[in-house]
Motif scaffolding. Structure first.
Motif, PDB file in Angstrom:
ATOM      1  N   ARG A   3       0.817  -1.214   0.000  1.00  0.00           N
ATOM      2  CA  ARG A   3       0.000   0.000   0.000  1.00  0.00           C
ATOM      3  C   ARG A   3       0.849   1.262   0.000  1.00  0.00           C
ATOM      4  NH1 ARG A   3      -5.258   0.040   1.607  1.00  0.00           N
ATOM      5  NH2 ARG A   3      -4.911   1.975   2.741  1.00  0.00           N
ATOM      6  N   GLY A   4       1.986   1.227   0.634  1.00  0.00           N
ATOM      7  CA  GLY A   4       2.822   2.413   0.730  1.00  0.00           C
ATOM      8  C   GLY A   4       4.206   2.052   1.229  1.00  0.00           C
ATOM      9  N   GLN A   5       5.069   3.040   1.284  1.00  0.00           N
ATOM     10  CA  GLN A   5       6.447   2.829   1.722  1.00  0.00           C
ATOM     11  C   GLN A   5       6.650   3.296   3.157  1.00  0.00           C
ATOM     12  OE1 GLN A   5       8.984   1.181   0.051  1.00  0.00           O
ATOM     13  NE2 GLN A   5       7.226   0.601  -1.212  1.00  0.00           N
ATOM     14  N   SER A   6       5.618   3.204   3.968  1.00  0.00           N
ATOM     15  CA  SER A   6       5.709   3.598   5.367  1.00  0.00           C
ATOM     16  C   SER A   6       5.260   2.452   6.251  1.00  0.00           C
ATOM     17  CB  SER A   6       4.834   4.825   5.656  1.00  0.00           C
ATOM     18  OG  SER A   6       5.302   5.971   4.961  1.00  0.00           O
ATOM     19  N   ARG A  29      -5.006   4.284   7.330  1.00  0.00           N
ATOM     20  CA  ARG A  29      -5.632   4.743   6.087  1.00  0.00           C
ATOM     21  C   ARG A  29      -5.146   6.129   5.700  1.00  0.00           C
ATOM     22  NH1 ARG A  29     -10.213   2.703   8.717  1.00  0.00           N
ATOM     23  NH2 ARG A  29     -10.861   4.833   9.223  1.00  0.00           N
ATOM     24  N   HIS A  42      -2.480   7.816   6.462  1.00  0.00           N
ATOM     25  CA  HIS A  42      -1.053   7.981   6.184  1.00  0.00           C
ATOM     26  C   HIS A  42      -0.531   6.951   5.190  1.00  0.00           C
ATOM     27  CE1 HIS A  42      -1.544  10.347   9.867  1.00  0.00           C
ATOM     28  NE2 HIS A  42      -0.427  10.957   9.550  1.00  0.00           N
ATOM     29  N   ASN A  43      -1.445   6.212   4.559  1.00  0.00           N
ATOM     30  CA  ASN A  43      -1.069   5.228   3.540  1.00  0.00           C
ATOM     31  C   ASN A  43       0.019   4.287   4.056  1.00  0.00           C
ATOM     32  OD1 ASN A  43      -1.412   4.090   0.980  1.00  0.00           O
ATOM     33  ND2 ASN A  43       0.337   5.202   0.133  1.00  0.00           N
ATOM     34  N   GLY A  96       1.858   0.976   4.828  1.00  0.00           N
ATOM     35  CA  GLY A  96       1.920  -0.325   4.162  1.00  0.00           C
ATOM     36  C   GLY A  96       2.133  -1.481   5.117  1.00  0.00           C
ATOM     37  N   CYS A 122      -3.801  -3.336   5.568  1.00  0.00           N
ATOM     38  CA  CYS A 122      -2.398  -3.287   5.154  1.00  0.00           C
ATOM     39  C   CYS A 122      -1.711  -4.540   5.689  1.00  0.00           C
ATOM     40  CB  CYS A 122      -1.709  -2.032   5.702  1.00  0.00           C
ATOM     41  SG  CYS A 122      -1.549  -2.001   7.503  1.00  0.00           S
TER      42      CYS A 122
END
Length: 302
Positions: free
Chosen positions: A149-152, A256, A258-259, A261, A291
Motif C-alpha cells: 500500500r505504501g512505503q511507510s 488509512r 497515512h497510507n 503499508g 495493510c
C-alpha cells in the motif's frame, strides 16, 4: 532483528502468492535466503477403503508432484539469483505443520498471505492465520495484497503497558521498526493511542465532579510516558504521534490516512495450550486494517 532467513507459506489454493512476492522484495534488498513451505492435505486420502500402503503411495505422489510444480513456479527467482529451498509436507492442521517447521528452521520472519475475500472483517484472517498470530514465536508478517500500500510502516506502542505488555516489548518494536527502515527503506512512524475512561461509565456523582481533573492527569501521564520512550531512541519527533481515542479506532484510521503499508504490533499470549489469545484490543484492530501486519512477540516468548 536479522533479515537473512525468511520462511514463506505457499497457499496452493490461490494463484497469486502475495507472501512470496513480499518476501522476495525483502530478499532483494537484504540478500536473505528463501525457504518455501507448502502444506498438502486431502481428506479422501485419510483412511477409507484403500489400505495404508496405497494411501501412503498416493500421498507421496501428490507431494512429489506439488514439489516439482512449486520448484518450477519459482524457477524465475532462482534464475534471478535467489537462494531458495522448497519443502512440501502433508498435514491436516496447517498451523501445526508451519509451527513445526518454524521450530526447526528458526527463521527471522515467517511470511503468510491473508487472501481477504469477504466483507466480514473477521474473515480477513483465516483460522491458520489466527493460530499463528497467537502461537508463532518468531515475527509473523501477514501480507494483505500483492502490491504494498505504501512505503511507510507504523509501530503501535503502549508505553503505559495497559495491555499487560512487558516494558521491553515497546523497545523491541522500535528496534525492529528502525531495522526495517534502514534495511528496506520504509519510513517509520510511531503511534500511541490513549483514551480516558468515558464519562458515561462514571455513576458516582462525587467521582464525576472530578472527571476533568482525571482526564487531564491521564493525558499528562500518557504524554510523559510516550515522550520518555521516544527520547530513548533516535526518533524524529515528527515521526511520533500521540493521538486521543481508542486504539481499535485510532490505529486503522491512522493507517488509512497515512497510507501505511505495514503495521507493526506486539502480541501477548494469554492462557495456555490451544487457549492462547492476544488481547481483545489487538484483535479488533486486526479486523479493521487493510495493510500488511507484522506481529511481534516479546523476546523469548511464543
Amino acid at each position: 532483528m536479522n533479515l537473512q532467513r525468511l520462511l514463506v507459506v505457499i497457499d496452493a489454493e490461490h494463484q497469486q502468492q502475495p507472501a512470496l512476492q513480499r518476501a522476495a522484495d525483502v530478499a532483494r534488498k537484504t540478500g536473505a535466503e528463501l525457504h518455501l513451505l507448502q502444506i498438502e492435505y486431502h481428506p479422501s486420502l485419510e483412511g477409507g477403503l484403500l489400505d495404508s500402503h496405497l494411501l501412503n503411495r498416493a500421498r507421496e505422489a501428490i507431494l512429489r508432484q506439488s514439489h516439482e510444480a512449486l520448484r518450477a513456479s519459482v524457477a524465475h527467482l532462482s534464475d534471478e539469483g535467489f537462494r531458495i529451498e522448497v519443502d512440501v509436507r502433508w498435514g491436516k492442521r496447517r498451523h501445526e505443520e508451519i509451527l513445526a517447521r518454524v521450530a526447526v528452521l528458526q527463521p527471522d520472519i515467517l511470511f503468510k498471505s491473508t487472501h481477504p475475500s469477504s466483507a466480514l472483517r473477521r474473515l480477513l484472517f483465516s483460522d491458520t492465520s489466527w493460530q499463528l498470530i497467537r502461537r508463532c514465536p518468531v515475527p509473523l508478517w501477514l501480507v494483505h495484497d500483492v502490491a504494498p500500500r505504501g512505503q511507510s510502516l507504523c509501530a503501535a506502542l503502549d508505553p503505559l503497558h495497559s495491555a499487560d505488555k512487558p516494558a521491553a516489548l515497546d523497545h523491541q518494536l522500535i528496534g525492529i521498526s528502525q531495522t526495517l527502515q534502514a534495511e528496506l527503506g520504509l519510513q517509520a512512524q510511531y503511534l500511541h493511542a490513549q483514551a480516558p475512561l468515558p464519562r458515561s461509565l462514571l455513576f458516582d456523582a462525587e467521582v464525576a465532579q472530578e472527571y476533568e481533573d482525571y482526564v487531564t492527569q491521564c493525558s499528562r501521564e500518557h504524554r510523559e510516558a510516550f515522550d520518555t520512550l521516544i527520547a530513548q531512541h533516535a526518533i524524529d519527533r515528527a515521526q511520533a504521534h500521540l493521538l486521543e481515542g481508542f486504539a481499535e479506532e485510532v490505529i486503522p484510521r491512522f493507517v488509512r490516512e497515512h497510507n501505511i503499508g505495514l503495521l507493526v504490533m506486539g502480541a501477548i499470549a494469554r492462557g495456555h495450550l490451544d487457549s492462547l489469545l492476544i488481547g481483545h484490543t489487538a484483535e479488533r484492530v486486526l479486523e479493521r486494517i487493510e495493510c500488511d501486519l507484522l506481529v511481534i512477540k516479546p523476546d523469548g516468548k511464543g
